[in-house]
Scaffold this active site. Sequence first.
Site, PDB file in Angstrom:
ATOM      1  N   SER A   1     -41.990   9.541 -65.044  1.00 12.34           N
ATOM      2  CA  SER A   1     -42.245   9.225 -63.660  1.00 12.34           C
ATOM      3  C   SER A   1     -42.406  10.988 -62.984  1.00 12.34           C
ATOM      4  O   SER A   1     -43.127  11.478 -63.382  1.00 12.34           O
ATOM      5  CB  SER A   1     -40.969   8.917 -62.981  1.00 12.34           C
ATOM      6  OG  SER A   1     -41.403   8.525 -61.487  1.00 12.34           O
ATOM      7  N   LEU A   2     -41.679  11.249 -62.067  1.00 10.34           N
ATOM      8  CA  LEU A   2     -41.918  12.486 -61.595  1.00 10.34           C
ATOM      9  C   LEU A   2     -41.467  13.691 -62.668  1.00 10.34           C
ATOM     10  O   LEU A   2     -42.191  14.847 -62.573  1.00 10.34           O
ATOM     11  CB  LEU A   2     -40.757  12.812 -60.495  1.00 10.34           C
ATOM     12  CG  LEU A   2     -40.754  14.040 -59.713  1.00 10.34           C
ATOM     13  CD1 LEU A   2     -42.227  14.485 -58.935  1.00 10.34           C
ATOM     14  CD2 LEU A   2     -39.822  14.300 -58.597  1.00 10.34           C
TER      15      LEU A   2
END
Length: 668
Positions: A323-324
């Site tokens: 993800s991030l």
Amino acid sequence: MNVAEPYQPVQYHWFFNQQVDSKDSWQPFSREDSRRLEDAYSRVGKSEKDEVVVATDGRRYDVRVRERKRYSVYWEQKPTEVRRCSWFHKGSKDVTYTPYSEELSEFLEDAYMIAVTLDEWKTNLELPTGETVILHNPKLMTQYFSSCKDFPPSPSERTQSKTLKRGIENIPLEIPEGEPEIVDHLVFMVHGIGPACDIRLRGIVQCVNEFRNASTGLINSHFRQSEDSCIIGRVEYLPVNWHKVLHGETTGVDKDIERITLPSISRLRQFSNDTVLDLFFYNSATYCQTIVNTVASEINRLHSLFLQRHPHFTGRVSLVGHSLGSLILFDLLTNQETSEDATAHELYENHHVDTGCGSYESLEEALKSHGLEEHLNVLQREQMDMESLMLCSEKDLKDIGIPLGPRKKLMNCVKKWKHSRIGSGQNETHSSSLGMRNAHDHQTPTTSAIDYQHFDVGIGQVSIDYPQLAFHPQAFFAVGSPIGMFLTVRGLKRIDPNYSFPTCKSFYNIFHPFDPVAYRIEPMLVPRDVDLPPMMIPHHKGRKRMHLELKEGLTRVSSDLLGSLRMVWQSISQVPSPALAEGGLSSMTPTDEAEVSPVEQEGGNFTNVGMLNRGRRIDFVLQETPIESFNEYLFAIQSHLCYWESEDTALLVLREIYGNIPVRCAPL
């Protein structure tokens, strides 16, 4: 006359306590770790004062034998209790056997030895806890909650009794195989937003443990021959936690956010503060710098600590970002320096006197040293000096009429001059691009606006100082990644096909088809008129999932039927139909390329999608499970958190790491 069996000392095995849902759960060490703990225990003795430390669990934990505590090495975790176990008990409602304390085990062992030696059974033992144990025979031993010396236990007490077992060979227990001592490859795994990483709300340490277990199982099943021949050892995976630093006491951001948070729907707002706000933090120059510094420094710290504990390690290192976390790594890798950059950096630092505008005394001198003096008049016409030139973007130089070739050389010089200023102690923030620099520098990033510029080739990253990693990664795996979306909203229309990370040559973008956070990368590299589906990741058991094969089979049948009807119609009408002829079977079935594994594509024909992955494919899609295919919306959140337990993802990582070593698929 029955002859009593001779007494045999009990075999000890070492356990450690692990909290599961706030309850004690005793887990056995591997046989090798237990043996080494037992050897250390015999060396400690009762008179010695020095502590003996034994590395266990792949050297990720240290056990202090005298203290009976297990300490994590790489991450923060409360020390847990360790026991040398020989006797176990289980209640009627319990699922597993629990080891007694070492003192009670010794008490029970003494009583058992007497019973065996004298062949006297059905004796009552009063435990120091006030409970009673009855040794009926070597196979049947029971514990009751109250004393029953003068009367038999009541029916209610019988239901609350516990069964006793002596030695691990008499209880159902799965003892871990243990891990090979030799580590072939080191992988750092960076989490995304929030403190929880999967659908069970587990932290990064537990999720990385899950991925490591999946990888170990795949090595045993798919690389068994190479493992047995000692050609390969194992892959170590270490978690990188940056959320705790960002939300800790150091930044004070949580307290600041709490002051402005509305009191209504408190649980939802708390969830938002813990998770979603991380996205906004990363777009803030202040907290973006904190996040990037934390990730890089933690990776370097873990790398240094790993090398200390594995002094003979000669393998490579890779990165995984979820993800991030994948975006953080992408930006970090984009801004790494090569050895050539470092050499140029040192050259410029030592050349002439630094006037604050680089390593040259004038713009004329700088241009002459690079053979660009013919463009001096153009720059002087625009009242350019060294300082103003360093503030220019490539678009600025293009607008004043500098041709492409000299323009590229000038931008490369500007890049080196900026590095020279940073190296000589001047506090300058900078931004990097996929092929060029394009964001203005700010001396006060906490208050200055961030200038995102839009270019066909370029990226408006937040203007911060990117730290350097202590190694050059072999590969970068982005899972469930929003990199493509972030690059697009930053103004990046396409990625230069010739661009690659300065220090990392392999890049994989792995995603679940229903992941709402994941975006593709390849469409930003290939021409707009090219429709290139992602590579389908092979199932770890060597075939497509059954429901996907069924779907493909139905598609093929319908295509064949359509083809037959087309032939009948053409034979009747005798009119050529180029539109139908161009359709064909190939346009209705998945491409053959989607079934080629990452290893197999090395020697086959595949589409070149740029140099981010050495010319190989970048986008890889997992196969959804049968239950997920019924409702993709229902499993959307779960699909974003599935990678930690995905054996298909782990196998793709192993195939990249081990290269040309043959892979044997597990039996179906």
